[in-house]
Design an enzyme around this catalytic site. Structure first.
Site, PDB file in Angstrom:
ATOM      1  N   ASP A  34     -71.691 -27.021   5.532  1.00 27.75           N
ATOM      2  CA  ASP A  34     -70.955 -28.170   4.999  1.00 27.75           C
ATOM      3  C   ASP A  34     -70.764 -29.165   6.140  1.00 27.75           C
ATOM      4  O   ASP A  34     -70.825 -28.794   7.308  1.00 27.75           O
ATOM      5  CB  ASP A  34     -69.587 -27.736   4.444  1.00 27.75           C
ATOM      6  N   ARG A  83     -67.150 -35.001 -10.395  1.00 30.14           N
ATOM      7  CA  ARG A  83     -66.410 -36.058 -11.116  1.00 30.14           C
ATOM      8  C   ARG A  83     -64.985 -35.620 -11.449  1.00 30.14           C
ATOM      9  O   ARG A  83     -64.658 -34.424 -11.452  1.00 30.14           O
ATOM     10  CB  ARG A  83     -67.155 -36.463 -12.380  1.00 30.14           C
ATOM     11  N   ARG A  89     -71.024 -38.223 -15.168  1.00 34.10           N
ATOM     12  CA  ARG A  89     -71.799 -37.666 -14.052  1.00 34.10           C
ATOM     13  C   ARG A  89     -72.574 -38.778 -13.348  1.00 34.10           C
ATOM     14  O   ARG A  89     -72.739 -38.758 -12.131  1.00 34.10           O
ATOM     15  CB  ARG A  89     -72.772 -36.598 -14.568  1.00 34.10           C
ATOM     16  N   ASN A  96     -73.840 -39.513  -4.138  1.00 35.65           N
ATOM     17  CA  ASN A  96     -74.624 -38.278  -4.003  1.00 35.65           C
ATOM     18  C   ASN A  96     -76.081 -38.526  -3.609  1.00 35.65           C
ATOM     19  O   ASN A  96     -76.727 -37.652  -3.026  1.00 35.65           O
ATOM     20  CB  ASN A  96     -74.505 -37.432  -5.281  1.00 35.65           C
ATOM     21  N   HIS A 176     -79.290 -33.320 -17.982  1.00 36.53           N
ATOM     22  CA  HIS A 176     -77.946 -32.716 -17.970  1.00 36.53           C
ATOM     23  C   HIS A 176     -76.899 -33.823 -18.108  1.00 36.53           C
ATOM     24  O   HIS A 176     -76.191 -34.162 -17.171  1.00 36.53           O
ATOM     25  CB  HIS A 176     -77.758 -31.956 -16.663  1.00 36.53           C
TER      26      HIS A 176
HETATM   27  N1  LIG Z   1     -75.879 -29.084 -12.382  1.00 39.03           N
HETATM   28  C1  LIG Z   1     -74.808 -28.619 -12.977  1.00 39.03           C
HETATM   29  O1  LIG Z   1     -74.890 -27.993 -14.023  1.00 39.03           O
HETATM   30  C2  LIG Z   1     -73.463 -28.815 -12.358  1.00 39.03           C
HETATM   31  C3  LIG Z   1     -73.338 -29.686 -11.288  1.00 39.03           C
HETATM   32  N2  LIG Z   1     -72.133 -29.846 -10.666  1.00 39.03           N
HETATM   33  C4  LIG Z   1     -72.123 -30.733  -9.511  1.00 39.03           C
HETATM   34  O2  LIG Z   1     -72.171 -29.937  -8.316  1.00 39.03           O
HETATM   35  C5  LIG Z   1     -71.625 -30.682  -7.224  1.00 39.03           C
HETATM   36  C6  LIG Z   1     -70.650 -29.804  -6.426  1.00 39.03           C
HETATM   37  O3  LIG Z   1     -69.548 -29.459  -7.213  1.00 39.03           O
HETATM   38  P1  LIG Z   1     -68.302 -28.685  -6.558  1.00 39.03           P
HETATM   39  O4  LIG Z   1     -68.760 -27.589  -5.691  1.00 39.03           O
HETATM   40  O5  LIG Z   1     -67.343 -28.415  -7.640  1.00 39.03           O
HETATM   41  O6  LIG Z   1     -67.719 -29.865  -5.622  1.00 39.03           O
HETATM   42  P2  LIG Z   1     -66.786 -29.720  -4.323  1.00 39.03           P
HETATM   43  O7  LIG Z   1     -66.230 -31.081  -4.080  1.00 39.03           O
HETATM   44  O8  LIG Z   1     -65.857 -28.592  -4.485  1.00 39.03           O
HETATM   45  O9  LIG Z   1     -67.826 -29.350  -3.164  1.00 39.03           O
HETATM   46  C7  LIG Z   1     -68.765 -30.248  -2.672  1.00 39.03           C
HETATM   47  C8  LIG Z   1     -68.918 -29.974  -1.180  1.00 39.03           C
HETATM   48  O10 LIG Z   1     -69.980 -30.790  -0.670  1.00 39.03           O
HETATM   49  C9  LIG Z   1     -69.622 -31.110   0.654  1.00 39.03           C
HETATM   50  N3  LIG Z   1     -70.417 -32.237   1.132  1.00 39.03           N
HETATM   51  C10 LIG Z   1     -70.261 -33.560   0.922  1.00 39.03           C
HETATM   52  N4  LIG Z   1     -71.219 -34.246   1.560  1.00 39.03           N
HETATM   53  C11 LIG Z   1     -72.024 -33.343   2.180  1.00 39.03           C
HETATM   54  C12 LIG Z   1     -73.186 -33.439   2.975  1.00 39.03           C
HETATM   55  N5  LIG Z   1     -73.728 -34.622   3.284  1.00 39.03           N
HETATM   56  N6  LIG Z   1     -73.742 -32.293   3.418  1.00 39.03           N
HETATM   57  C13 LIG Z   1     -73.198 -31.087   3.124  1.00 39.03           C
HETATM   58  N7  LIG Z   1     -72.096 -30.939   2.377  1.00 39.03           N
HETATM   59  C14 LIG Z   1     -71.521 -32.059   1.909  1.00 39.03           C
HETATM   60  C15 LIG Z   1     -68.132 -31.412   0.573  1.00 39.03           C
HETATM   61  O11 LIG Z   1     -67.535 -31.382   1.857  1.00 39.03           O
HETATM   62  C16 LIG Z   1     -67.668 -30.305  -0.347  1.00 39.03           C
HETATM   63  O12 LIG Z   1     -67.250 -29.166   0.380  1.00 39.03           O
HETATM   64  C17 LIG Z   1     -71.016 -31.941  -7.847  1.00 39.03           C
HETATM   65  O13 LIG Z   1     -71.913 -33.032  -7.697  1.00 39.03           O
HETATM   66  C18 LIG Z   1     -70.886 -31.578  -9.319  1.00 39.03           C
HETATM   67  O14 LIG Z   1     -70.889 -32.693 -10.169  1.00 39.03           O
HETATM   68  C19 LIG Z   1     -71.020 -29.180 -11.083  1.00 39.03           C
HETATM   69  C20 LIG Z   1     -71.104 -28.303 -12.154  1.00 39.03           C
HETATM   70  C21 LIG Z   1     -72.320 -28.078 -12.884  1.00 39.03           C
HETATM   71  O1  LIG Z   2     -69.227 -31.919 -16.007  1.00 40.71           O
HETATM   72  C1  LIG Z   2     -69.386 -32.030 -14.785  1.00 40.71           C
HETATM   73  O2  LIG Z   2     -69.131 -33.035 -14.123  1.00 40.71           O
HETATM   74  C2  LIG Z   2     -69.949 -30.850 -14.062  1.00 40.71           C
HETATM   75  C3  LIG Z   2     -71.118 -30.380 -14.812  1.00 40.71           C
HETATM   76  O3  LIG Z   2     -72.201 -30.916 -14.703  1.00 40.71           O
HETATM   77  C4  LIG Z   2     -70.892 -29.366 -15.840  1.00 40.71           C
HETATM   78  O4  LIG Z   2     -69.905 -28.630 -15.782  1.00 40.71           O
HETATM   79  O5  LIG Z   2     -71.736 -29.287 -16.737  1.00 40.71           O
END
Ligand SMILES: NC(=O)C1=CN([C@@H]2O[C@H](COP(=O)(O)OP(=O)(O)OC[C@H]3O[C@@H](n4cnc5c(N)ncnc54)[C@H](O)[C@@H]3O)[C@@H](O)[C@H]2O)C=CC1
Ligand SMILES: O=C([O-])CC(=O)C(=O)O
Length: 320
Positions: A34, A83, A89, A96, A176
């Site tokens: 991180d 978000r 999203r 991002n 998604h």
């Molecule tokens: N594809 C999917 O189905 C899903 C996608 N997501 C996405 O996953 C992502 C992460 O979600 P969470 O873990 O809940 O968020 P979070 O905010 O808890 O964790 C994100 C981490 O990324 C770190 N970070 C930020 N910039 C960085 C960089 N340049 N290099 C390395 N680390 C960095 C932050 O310090 C933080 O610890 C979000 O974009 C969220 O929308 C969330 C749920 C489902």
């Molecule tokens: O809803 C969001 O922002 C996170 C996500 O992609 C999911 O849970 O499907």
């Protein structure tokens, strides 16, 4: 035999949960990366303290240095922002995208042979951008969303039919976002398609339509409840299922965002479709026959992803 190595880029809610799952399943040694100092180190140490209780033997390391991901077999990317209520999203795209550039360059320089699973949102655009920035082969870079969306659909269907989730299969295709396409015709209870179950009186079209809609907004429902971020337990376990398919050459058939090269009439775009994942990465893209309604819905979803790619290219000229 040396242990496999799993690098997790982003040590937030999903990253920490991924680390716990990967360690408890003994998938390999885990590196948590991180940009925030102390957080990946603290989480790695905390998780290492689970080992004597849970009985797993893997190393856990937290780091702020990309060189520690060298030699990773699998990399799961959750770096970036999540978000909050009132956001879509797609609102995350600007921030991002910059994160994907840094991560892509870090992977290219340190672990170019890894199988990379992107989770960061907006997923289909971010996995495309990550692939562009990293330069890795397309079959080694995938996006996780379909496993999660299908799991939500399966949960709601099992609840409706009062049967075990184990006996429910489902496919959610497309991007998604709100336009994702839960495919009712290919969703079954023990092989019996949902339309047949409706005919058998197990449910009604109206109730299934409501479940489809709840699946589409499943992420938003959790964001509205949590208020401080988004879902992380189910997203993490879904990412681990994909990592396991690669590490154990399981040849799982899973929905994943992959680069299409004419399949479904789409090219040069990452979007969710069923694929086979094994030791070769994405070994096959499965082209299922869609009825006219699903085809039209899939096209709407593809068009939404295309718009996001245009936005990415406008922000970062190197992607154009
Ligand atoms: N594809 C999917 O189905 C899903 C996608 N997501 C996405 O996953 C992502 C992460 O979600 P969470 O873990 O809940 O968020 P979070 O905010 O808890 O964790 C994100 C981490 O990324 C770190 N970070 C930020 N910039 C960085 C960089 N340049 N290099 C390395 N680390 C960095 C932050 O310090 C933080 O610890 C979000 O974009 C969220 O929308 C969330 C749920 C489902
Ligand atoms: O809803 C969001 O922002 C996170 C996500 O992609 C999911 O849970 O499907």
């Amino acid at each position: 035999m040396a242990r496999k190595k799993i690098a997790l880029i982003g040590a937030g809610n999903i990253g920490g949960t991924l680390a716990h799952l990967a360690a408890s399943k003994e998938l390999g040694d885990v590196v948590l990366f991180d940009v925030v100092e102390g957080v990946p180190q603290g989480k790695a140490l905390d998780l290492a303290h689970c080992a004597p209780v849970e009985g797993f033997d893997v190393e856990l390391k937290g780091t702020n240095d990309y060189s520690d991901i060298a030699g990773a077999d699998v990399i799961i990317v959750t770096a970036g922002v999540a978000r909050k209520p009132g956001m879509s999203r797609d609102d995350l795209l600007g921030i991002n995208l910059k994160v994907m550039k840094a991560v892509g360059e870090g992977i290219a320089a340190n672990a170019p042979n890894a199988f990379v699973i992107c989770i960061t949102n907006p997923l289909d655009a971010m996995v495309w951008a990550l692939r562009e920035f990293s330069g890795l082969p397309h079959h080694m870079v995938v996006g996780m969303a379909g496993v999660l969306d299908s799991a939500r659909f399966r949960h709601f269907l099992a609840d409706e039919f009062k049967v075990s989730v184990q006996d429910v299969t489902a496919f959610v295709l497309g991007g998604h976002g709100d336009t994702m396409v839960p495919v009712v015709e290919y969703s079954t209870v023990a092989g019996i398609p949902i339309p047949d179950l409706i005919e058998m009186g197990w449910s009604t079209k109206e109730r299934i339509d409501a479940i489809v809609q709840r699946t589409r907004s499943g992420g938003g429902e959790i964001v509205a409840l949590l208020k401080t971020g988004s879902a992380y337990y189910a997203p993490a376990t879904s990412g681990i299922e994909m990592a396991e398919a690669y590490l154990k050459d399981k040849k799982r058939v899973l929905p994943a965002a992959v680069n299409l090269t004419s399949q479904y009439g789409v090219s040069d775009l990452y979007v969710g479709v069923p694929v086979v994942i094994g030791a070769g990465g994405v070994e096959k893209i499965v082209e299922i026959k869609l009825n006219d309604e699903a085809k039209a819905n899939f096209q709407v979803s593809v068009d939404a992803v295309k718009e996001l790619l245009v936005a990415c290219k406008n922000i970062d000229g190197s992607l154009a």
